[in-house]
Write a protein that holds these residues in place. Structure first.
Motif, PDB file in Angstrom:
ATOM      1  N   ALA A  44      62.629 -19.519 -12.354  1.00 36.00           N
ATOM      2  CA  ALA A  44      64.049 -19.845 -12.166  1.00 36.00           C
ATOM      3  C   ALA A  44      64.299 -21.229 -12.741  1.00 36.00           C
ATOM      4  CB  ALA A  44      64.413 -19.811 -10.685  1.00 36.00           C
ATOM      5  N   ALA A  45      65.503 -21.451 -13.268  1.00 36.11           N
ATOM      6  CA  ALA A  45      65.817 -22.732 -13.893  1.00 36.11           C
ATOM      7  C   ALA A  45      67.275 -23.097 -13.655  1.00 36.11           C
ATOM      8  CB  ALA A  45      65.521 -22.684 -15.393  1.00 36.11           C
ATOM      9  N   PHE A  46      67.537 -24.390 -13.658  1.00 39.40           N
ATOM     10  CA  PHE A  46      68.889 -24.912 -13.455  1.00 39.40           C
ATOM     11  C   PHE A  46      69.070 -26.130 -14.345  1.00 39.40           C
ATOM     12  CE2 PHE A  46      71.472 -28.192 -11.370  1.00 39.40           C
ATOM     13  CZ  PHE A  46      72.682 -27.527 -11.230  1.00 39.40           C
ATOM     14  N   MET A  47      70.246 -26.263 -14.981  1.00 43.91           N
ATOM     15  CA  MET A  47      70.549 -27.432 -15.797  1.00 43.91           C
ATOM     16  C   MET A  47      71.962 -27.901 -15.525  1.00 43.91           C
ATOM     17  SD  MET A  47      70.025 -28.162 -19.894  1.00 43.91           S
ATOM     18  CE  MET A  47      71.471 -27.276 -20.472  1.00 43.91           C
ATOM     19  N   GLY A  55      67.534 -31.218 -15.551  1.00 39.65           N
ATOM     20  CA  GLY A  55      67.005 -29.867 -15.472  1.00 39.65           C
ATOM     21  C   GLY A  55      65.967 -29.719 -14.378  1.00 39.65           C
ATOM     22  N   LEU A  56      65.863 -28.497 -13.856  1.00 37.09           N
ATOM     23  CA  LEU A  56      64.873 -28.154 -12.843  1.00 37.09           C
ATOM     24  C   LEU A  56      64.415 -26.733 -13.110  1.00 37.09           C
ATOM     25  CD1 LEU A  56      63.413 -28.456 -10.043  1.00 37.09           C
ATOM     26  CD2 LEU A  56      65.533 -27.612  -9.015  1.00 37.09           C
ATOM     27  N   SER A  57      63.107 -26.500 -13.111  1.00 41.63           N
ATOM     28  CA  SER A  57      62.604 -25.142 -13.303  1.00 41.63           C
ATOM     29  C   SER A  57      61.368 -24.924 -12.439  1.00 41.63           C
ATOM     30  CB  SER A  57      62.270 -24.868 -14.777  1.00 41.63           C
ATOM     31  OG  SER A  57      61.160 -25.627 -15.194  1.00 41.63           O
ATOM     32  N   ARG A  59      58.891 -28.163 -12.601  1.00 42.88           N
ATOM     33  CA  ARG A  59      59.223 -29.147 -13.635  1.00 42.88           C
ATOM     34  C   ARG A  59      60.599 -29.746 -13.376  1.00 42.88           C
ATOM     35  NH1 ARG A  59      58.294 -28.086 -19.954  1.00 42.88           N
ATOM     36  NH2 ARG A  59      56.216 -28.669 -19.230  1.00 42.88           N
ATOM     37  N   LEU A  60      60.671 -31.061 -13.482  1.00 41.39           N
ATOM     38  CA  LEU A  60      61.930 -31.797 -13.395  1.00 41.39           C
ATOM     39  C   LEU A  60      62.106 -32.562 -14.700  1.00 41.39           C
ATOM     40  CD1 LEU A  60      61.398 -33.367  -9.844  1.00 41.39           C
ATOM     41  CD2 LEU A  60      62.653 -31.282 -10.383  1.00 41.39           C
ATOM     42  N   GLY A  61      63.335 -32.590 -15.206  1.00 48.72           N
ATOM     43  CA  GLY A  61      63.556 -33.270 -16.478  1.00 48.72           C
ATOM     44  C   GLY A  61      64.904 -33.952 -16.543  1.00 48.72           C
ATOM     45  N   VAL A  62      64.958 -35.030 -17.312  1.00 48.97           N
ATOM     46  CA  VAL A  62      66.224 -35.724 -17.558  1.00 48.97           C
ATOM     47  C   VAL A  62      66.273 -36.132 -19.024  1.00 48.97           C
ATOM     48  CG1 VAL A  62      65.211 -37.933 -16.812  1.00 48.97           C
ATOM     49  CG2 VAL A  62      67.702 -37.649 -16.873  1.00 48.97           C
ATOM     50  N   ARG A  63      67.435 -35.965 -19.646  1.00 49.30           N
ATOM     51  CA  ARG A  63      67.616 -36.300 -21.062  1.00 49.30           C
ATOM     52  C   ARG A  63      68.855 -37.176 -21.199  1.00 49.30           C
ATOM     53  NH1 ARG A  63      70.349 -33.944 -25.673  1.00 49.30           N
ATOM     54  NH2 ARG A  63      69.099 -34.115 -27.594  1.00 49.30           N
ATOM     55  N   TYR A  64      68.738 -38.207 -22.065  1.00 43.63           N
ATOM     56  CA  TYR A  64      69.855 -39.115 -22.287  1.00 43.63           C
ATOM     57  C   TYR A  64      70.135 -39.205 -23.781  1.00 43.63           C
ATOM     58  CZ  TYR A  64      72.659 -43.355 -22.515  1.00 43.63           C
ATOM     59  OH  TYR A  64      73.669 -44.250 -22.766  1.00 43.63           O
ATOM     60  N   ARG A  65      71.379 -38.913 -24.152  1.00 42.61           N
ATOM     61  CA  ARG A  65      71.796 -38.990 -25.556  1.00 42.61           C
ATOM     62  C   ARG A  65      72.314 -40.402 -25.797  1.00 42.61           C
ATOM     63  NH1 ARG A  65      76.653 -37.516 -27.910  1.00 42.61           N
ATOM     64  NH2 ARG A  65      77.284 -36.524 -25.946  1.00 42.61           N
ATOM     65  N   ALA A  79      68.272 -39.157 -29.022  1.00 43.20           N
ATOM     66  CA  ALA A  79      68.208 -38.732 -27.628  1.00 43.20           C
ATOM     67  C   ALA A  79      66.785 -38.917 -27.126  1.00 43.20           C
ATOM     68  CB  ALA A  79      68.623 -37.271 -27.484  1.00 43.20           C
ATOM     69  N   VAL A  80      66.647 -39.303 -25.856  1.00 38.90           N
ATOM     70  CA  VAL A  80      65.333 -39.496 -25.245  1.00 38.90           C
ATOM     71  C   VAL A  80      65.249 -38.629 -23.987  1.00 38.90           C
ATOM     72  CG1 VAL A  80      64.948 -41.796 -26.170  1.00 38.90           C
ATOM     73  CG2 VAL A  80      66.172 -41.517 -24.008  1.00 38.90           C
ATOM     74  N   GLU A  81      64.018 -38.259 -23.632  1.00 43.27           N
ATOM     75  CA  GLU A  81      63.837 -37.327 -22.516  1.00 43.27           C
ATOM     76  C   GLU A  81      62.565 -37.669 -21.750  1.00 43.27           C
ATOM     77  OE1 GLU A  81      63.259 -32.476 -21.818  1.00 43.27           O
ATOM     78  OE2 GLU A  81      64.149 -33.275 -23.666  1.00 43.27           O
ATOM     79  N   PHE A  82      62.614 -37.420 -20.427  1.00 41.99           N
ATOM     80  CA  PHE A  82      61.438 -37.554 -19.577  1.00 41.99           C
ATOM     81  C   PHE A  82      61.332 -36.308 -18.699  1.00 41.99           C
ATOM     82  CE2 PHE A  82      59.756 -38.597 -15.334  1.00 41.99           C
ATOM     83  CZ  PHE A  82      58.439 -38.888 -15.698  1.00 41.99           C
ATOM     84  N   ASP A  83      60.128 -35.725 -18.649  1.00 41.21           N
ATOM     85  CA  ASP A  83      59.867 -34.553 -17.808  1.00 41.21           C
ATOM     86  C   ASP A  83      58.677 -34.833 -16.906  1.00 41.21           C
ATOM     87  OD1 ASP A  83      61.854 -32.786 -18.939  1.00 41.21           O
ATOM     88  OD2 ASP A  83      60.563 -32.644 -20.694  1.00 41.21           O
ATOM     89  N   PHE A  84      58.750 -34.287 -15.711  1.00 45.09           N
ATOM     90  CA  PHE A  84      57.651 -34.386 -14.748  1.00 45.09           C
ATOM     91  C   PHE A  84      57.251 -32.981 -14.317  1.00 45.09           C
ATOM     92  CE2 PHE A  84      56.536 -34.096 -10.242  1.00 45.09           C
ATOM     93  CZ  PHE A  84      55.390 -34.873 -10.195  1.00 45.09           C
ATOM     94  N   ASP A  85      55.943 -32.689 -14.409  1.00 42.31           N
ATOM     95  CA  ASP A  85      55.416 -31.386 -13.996  1.00 42.31           C
ATOM     96  C   ASP A  85      54.481 -31.553 -12.809  1.00 42.31           C
ATOM     97  OD1 ASP A  85      56.682 -30.501 -16.234  1.00 42.31           O
ATOM     98  OD2 ASP A  85      54.886 -29.853 -17.299  1.00 42.31           O
ATOM     99  N   ARG A  86      54.550 -30.602 -11.889  1.00 39.63           N
ATOM    100  CA  ARG A  86      53.569 -30.501 -10.800  1.00 39.63           C
ATOM    101  C   ARG A  86      52.951 -29.111 -10.897  1.00 39.63           C
ATOM    102  NH1 ARG A  86      50.244 -33.464  -7.519  1.00 39.63           N
ATOM    103  NH2 ARG A  86      49.865 -32.384  -5.542  1.00 39.63           N
ATOM    104  N   THR A  87      51.644 -29.062 -11.190  1.00 38.75           N
ATOM    105  CA  THR A  87      50.962 -27.790 -11.419  1.00 38.75           C
ATOM    106  C   THR A  87      49.982 -27.510 -10.283  1.00 38.75           C
ATOM    107  OG1 THR A  87      51.114 -28.153 -13.805  1.00 38.75           O
ATOM    108  CG2 THR A  87      49.583 -26.452 -13.053  1.00 38.75           C
TER     109      THR A  87
END
Length: 232
Positions: free
Chosen positions: A17-20, A29-31, A67-73, A79-87
């Motif tokens: 499941a994902a949400f933006m 974003g969240l997935s 996964r959590l993510g944020v992107r800034y234009r 544009a730059v982006e940071f994502d964090f994953d927990r596996t």
């Protein structure tokens, strides 16, 4: 064990499941991808060392990923982006291979345990940094860096998958054409050097975490890929 071959195949179903959410120049974003347990049916071939082979079965667990993510234009081009994953690598704790048939000549019955591999991996975090730069309206440059934590404890180290903290550096290009686009990229992966010095002697059976695998490990690698997308 050395000289024993394992083969098999199987399948299972998972879900994600994902949400933006987009707010002006920001995107959030969240997935979530579910864990999957695949039942594998195959063959345990010990002909070279034990003189027999038999149909076998085992369960292989694949972890869930949050996964959590944020992107800034920052500008119209950058544009730059940071994502964090927990596996959830703790799902990869133990692999037990069982016989699916009888081999009376060597005293094996269906359901008997043929091999056990203890992994006891830990849940890990991953950190991803990326940037895109629109050189031309149809040409985009991509850059990235990822830090992956090590899920594999030294107490159960195995060179079958010699994990360590990983640094991944990548660069790519996207070129758009009318009705299709071309994407390509290259990634260099560097695992931090790891010296394994376990004190437990190997006396047969599962060698994970024993002195059988002591040594210094310095893996690295390069991965390249290319893709073509068509639009209808």
């Amino acid at each position: 064990a050395q000289g024993i071959g394992l083969s098999g195949d199987g399948d299972d179903l998972g879900w994600n499941a994902a949400f933006m959410y987009v707010l002006d120049r920001w995107s959030f974003g969240l997935s979530y991808m579910s864990a999957v347990e695949v039942e594998l049916d195959g063959e345990f071939d010990a002909t070279k060392v034990l003189g027999f082979k038999v149909d076998s079965k085992t369960d292989l667990n694949f972890p869930d990923v949050l996964r959590l993510g944020v992107r800034y234009r920052a500008t119209d081009k950058l544009a730059v982006e940071f994502d964090f994953d927990r596996t959830g690598w703790s799902a990869f704790d133990e692999i037990v291979v069982k016989s699916a048939d009888n081999v009376p000549t060597v005293g094996i019955s269906s359901g008997d345990i043929l091999a056990v591999t203890t992994n006891n991996w830990d849940d890990t975090n991953s950190y991803h940094f990326g940037a895109t730069y629109q050189v031309l309206p149809a040409t985009q440059l991509r850059f990235g860096y990822t830090l992956n934590e090590n899920p594999q404890p030294e107490s159960y180290f195995s060179p079958r998958y010699p994990n360590a903290r990983r640094h991944l550096f990548s660069a790519g290009l996207k070129q758009e054409y009318k009705g299709w686009d071309l994407e390509g990229g290259i990634m260099y992966g560097r695992w931090e050097d790891r010296t394994v010095d376990n004190k437990q002697s190997f006396t047969g059976g599962d060698a994970n975490g024993t002195s059988a695998y002591n040594g210094k490990y310095e893996p690295d690698g390069i991965l390249a890929g290319i893709g073509v997308n068509f639009y209808f």
